[in-house]
Scaffold this motif. Sequence first.
Motif, PDB file in Angstrom:
ATOM      1  N   LEU A 260       7.166   9.069 -13.429  1.00 38.77           N
ATOM      2  CA  LEU A 260       8.349   8.441 -14.038  1.00 38.77           C
ATOM      3  C   LEU A 260       9.066   7.565 -13.012  1.00 38.77           C
ATOM      4  O   LEU A 260       9.007   7.840 -11.810  1.00 38.77           O
ATOM      5  CB  LEU A 260       9.321   9.527 -14.512  1.00 38.77           C
ATOM      6  N   PRO A 261       9.788   6.536 -13.492  1.00 39.25           N
ATOM      7  CA  PRO A 261      10.628   5.772 -12.568  1.00 39.25           C
ATOM      8  C   PRO A 261      11.659   6.697 -11.907  1.00 39.25           C
ATOM      9  O   PRO A 261      12.111   7.667 -12.528  1.00 39.25           O
ATOM     10  CB  PRO A 261      11.344   4.771 -13.478  1.00 39.25           C
ATOM     11  N   GLN A 265      13.732  10.442 -13.004  1.00 37.63           N
ATOM     12  CA  GLN A 265      13.049  11.605 -12.449  1.00 37.63           C
ATOM     13  C   GLN A 265      14.048  12.738 -12.199  1.00 37.63           C
ATOM     14  O   GLN A 265      14.739  12.751 -11.198  1.00 37.63           O
ATOM     15  CB  GLN A 265      12.376  11.206 -11.130  1.00 37.63           C
ATOM     16  N   ALA A 266      14.124  13.662 -13.150  1.00 34.17           N
ATOM     17  CA  ALA A 266      15.011  14.800 -12.904  1.00 34.17           C
ATOM     18  C   ALA A 266      14.195  16.079 -12.744  1.00 34.17           C
ATOM     19  O   ALA A 266      14.682  17.062 -12.212  1.00 34.17           O
ATOM     20  CB  ALA A 266      16.004  14.952 -14.034  1.00 34.17           C
ATOM     21  N   GLY A 267      12.961  16.057 -13.204  1.00 33.00           N
ATOM     22  CA  GLY A 267      12.087  17.225 -13.050  1.00 33.00           C
ATOM     23  C   GLY A 267      11.283  17.090 -11.779  1.00 33.00           C
ATOM     24  O   GLY A 267      11.584  16.234 -10.937  1.00 33.00           O
ATOM     25  N   PRO A 268      10.232  17.898 -11.629  1.00 29.28           N
ATOM     26  CA  PRO A 268       9.402  17.811 -10.425  1.00 29.28           C
ATOM     27  C   PRO A 268       8.769  16.422 -10.289  1.00 29.28           C
ATOM     28  O   PRO A 268       8.452  15.787 -11.295  1.00 29.28           O
ATOM     29  CB  PRO A 268       8.316  18.873 -10.670  1.00 29.28           C
ATOM     30  N   GLU A 269       8.571  15.972  -9.053  1.00 27.82           N
ATOM     31  CA  GLU A 269       7.971  14.660  -8.799  1.00 27.82           C
ATOM     32  C   GLU A 269       6.458  14.798  -8.777  1.00 27.82           C
ATOM     33  O   GLU A 269       5.938  15.688  -8.100  1.00 27.82           O
ATOM     34  CB  GLU A 269       8.432  14.154  -7.450  1.00 27.82           C
ATOM     35  N   GLY A 270       5.776  13.919  -9.472  1.00 28.59           N
ATOM     36  CA  GLY A 270       4.317  13.973  -9.478  1.00 28.59           C
ATOM     37  C   GLY A 270       3.809  13.664 -10.863  1.00 28.59           C
ATOM     38  O   GLY A 270       4.592  13.501 -11.804  1.00 28.59           O
ATOM     39  N   ILE A 271       2.476  13.566 -10.990  1.00 31.57           N
ATOM     40  CA  ILE A 271       1.931  13.379 -12.332  1.00 31.57           C
ATOM     41  C   ILE A 271       1.675  14.768 -12.925  1.00 31.57           C
ATOM     42  O   ILE A 271       1.114  15.644 -12.275  1.00 31.57           O
ATOM     43  CB  ILE A 271       0.652  12.514 -12.330  1.00 31.57           C
ATOM     44  N   LYS A 272       2.131  14.934 -14.143  1.00 29.88           N
ATOM     45  CA  LYS A 272       2.045  16.261 -14.764  1.00 29.88           C
ATOM     46  C   LYS A 272       0.709  16.390 -15.487  1.00 29.88           C
ATOM     47  O   LYS A 272       0.312  15.479 -16.225  1.00 29.88           O
ATOM     48  CB  LYS A 272       3.205  16.436 -15.732  1.00 29.88           C
ATOM     49  N   VAL A 273       0.051  17.521 -15.295  1.00 27.77           N
ATOM     50  CA  VAL A 273      -1.248  17.790 -15.932  1.00 27.77           C
ATOM     51  C   VAL A 273      -1.170  19.151 -16.625  1.00 27.77           C
ATOM     52  O   VAL A 273      -0.615  20.111 -16.067  1.00 27.77           O
ATOM     53  CB  VAL A 273      -2.379  17.811 -14.871  1.00 27.77           C
ATOM     54  N   ALA A 274      -1.704  19.230 -17.833  1.00 25.75           N
ATOM     55  CA  ALA A 274      -1.708  20.517 -18.551  1.00 25.75           C
ATOM     56  C   ALA A 274      -2.936  20.591 -19.453  1.00 25.75           C
ATOM     57  O   ALA A 274      -3.659  19.600 -19.627  1.00 25.75           O
ATOM     58  CB  ALA A 274      -0.431  20.661 -19.365  1.00 25.75           C
ATOM     59  N   HIS A 275      -3.151  21.766 -20.019  1.00 22.82           N
ATOM     60  CA  HIS A 275      -4.300  22.008 -20.888  1.00 22.82           C
ATOM     61  C   HIS A 275      -3.774  22.386 -22.262  1.00 22.82           C
ATOM     62  O   HIS A 275      -3.036  23.370 -22.397  1.00 22.82           O
ATOM     63  CB  HIS A 275      -5.142  23.151 -20.302  1.00 22.82           C
ATOM     64  N   HIS A 276      -4.104  21.584 -23.280  1.00 18.76           N
ATOM     65  CA  HIS A 276      -3.626  21.879 -24.639  1.00 18.76           C
ATOM     66  C   HIS A 276      -4.613  22.799 -25.342  1.00 18.76           C
ATOM     67  O   HIS A 276      -5.631  22.357 -25.894  1.00 18.76           O
ATOM     68  CB  HIS A 276      -3.437  20.580 -25.431  1.00 18.76           C
TER      69      HIS A 276
END
Length: 387
Positions: A260-261, A265-276
């Motif tokens: 995010l710009p 950015q208020a949450g953790p910094e980084g690209i978020k990855v998850a498993h649906h």
Amino acid sequence: MPSSHFDYIVIGAGSMGVSACFHLAVRGCQVLGIEQFAIPHELGSHTGWTRIIRKAYFEHPDYVPLLQRAYHNIRLMEAEYGQPLYLQTGLLYAGPPGCHVLGGVRQSAALHSIPLETLSVEETRARFPQFCLPAHYEVLFEPEAGLLLAEQVICAYAQKARHAGAVLHEHEHVQFWSLHKDMVRVQTSRAEYTCHKLVISAGAWSGRLIPGIDNKLNVTRQVLAWFRPTKACSFAVGQMPCWLIAIEGVAGSYYGFPLLPASMQAGPEGIKVAHHHPGQLCQLDAVERRISEADVAHLQAFANQYLGGVHGAPVEAKTCLYSNSPDDHFVVGTLPHTEGRVCAAWGFSGHGFKFVPVMGEILADLAMQGHTLLPVGFLEAKRLGIA
Ligand SMILES: Cc1cc2nc3c(=O)[nH]c(=O)nc-3n(C[C@H](O)[C@H](O)[C@H](O)COP(=O)(O)OP(=O)(O)OC[C@H]3O[C@@H](n4cnc5c(N)ncnc54)[C@H](O)[C@@H]3O)c2cc1C
């Protein structure tokens, strides 16, 4: 003394609940929303800062008209709130030939004329070099998809609900409700309230408040992880889309978000990855919130293999809850044997957030009129044998 009687009470001011409070309040109703934690919080289903929103819905094309309304409503809310809630990043779908995600995306896009591009793996590599996809994969790109800033969306609905006159109580737990001749009583950890109509939007806790659904709702513990790529600028919004990738032989799909710009950015910094895919079944009073190496090992393996320039372990990880219905479709409607006084929305099965802007409208319609013109017949509880 503040009044303890309201036209409507909404139990659970999380994702769907704050939207219901807003839609009821702007129609001039007296509303009380009761939330057991803070608004928002990290213990339910809305934590993790971002959520994908997309229209070419592989889960079922009947969701598309609701999504079109959700897009319309979020734009209105964004204009009223004055801060971004939705970012149009586009969404890249990839998977082996014949995978059901791509088939479902194509079907919904064709039925509802949703813009969709087909890319080869070479074209994908040229346009989005962040992805390392197997040569035989199929790729689709939905340009109008993007992400919602989830906690911001909840703050926006809560703020605008309050402005419209709704009363929202935080850190107050609803113990039980009961139906009486001309009203509903709601007993909480602090007080007893009465209302004309009740809305239940209690997420993972729905089984404790809606009779007869305990065996129809599975709560699972999900893990989200944030990774820092070596060349952050090429993973930023504007450079890379959101993505959803199905892997051969692995149930569900992996998905994630660009950086995010800094201003958002208020949450953790980084690209978020998850498993649906439903994770570990869990007991609500004993959810393991600590993250183990095993929790993130498969997310790390995915990120290291499929995202170029993402190496090593995540910089942060969190847990979040899915509340899964038996068929992974939502359940929305008036509860049986309540004379139309109680309606509920539950079982969002890990894909509900994008519907927040429309689900509040639907719940407000159901509570006020007993029906809605929005097409939700396919989400009625009777398909699950609840009548
Ligand atoms: C890891 C993860 C990733 C996801 N990604 C996406 C995505 O990309 N796109 C998407 O569309 N969806 C996504 N989802 C799904 C989406 O976030 C959920 O479907 C949605 O948040 C569910 O909303 P809800 O209102 O049912 O639950 P919640 O937001 O949890 O709200 C329920 C609220 O009720 C309150 N409550 C319960 N019982 C009581 C009580 N007795 N008294 C008072 N308050 C009570 C709870 O504290 C809670 O705040 C994801 C979910 C997870 C967990």
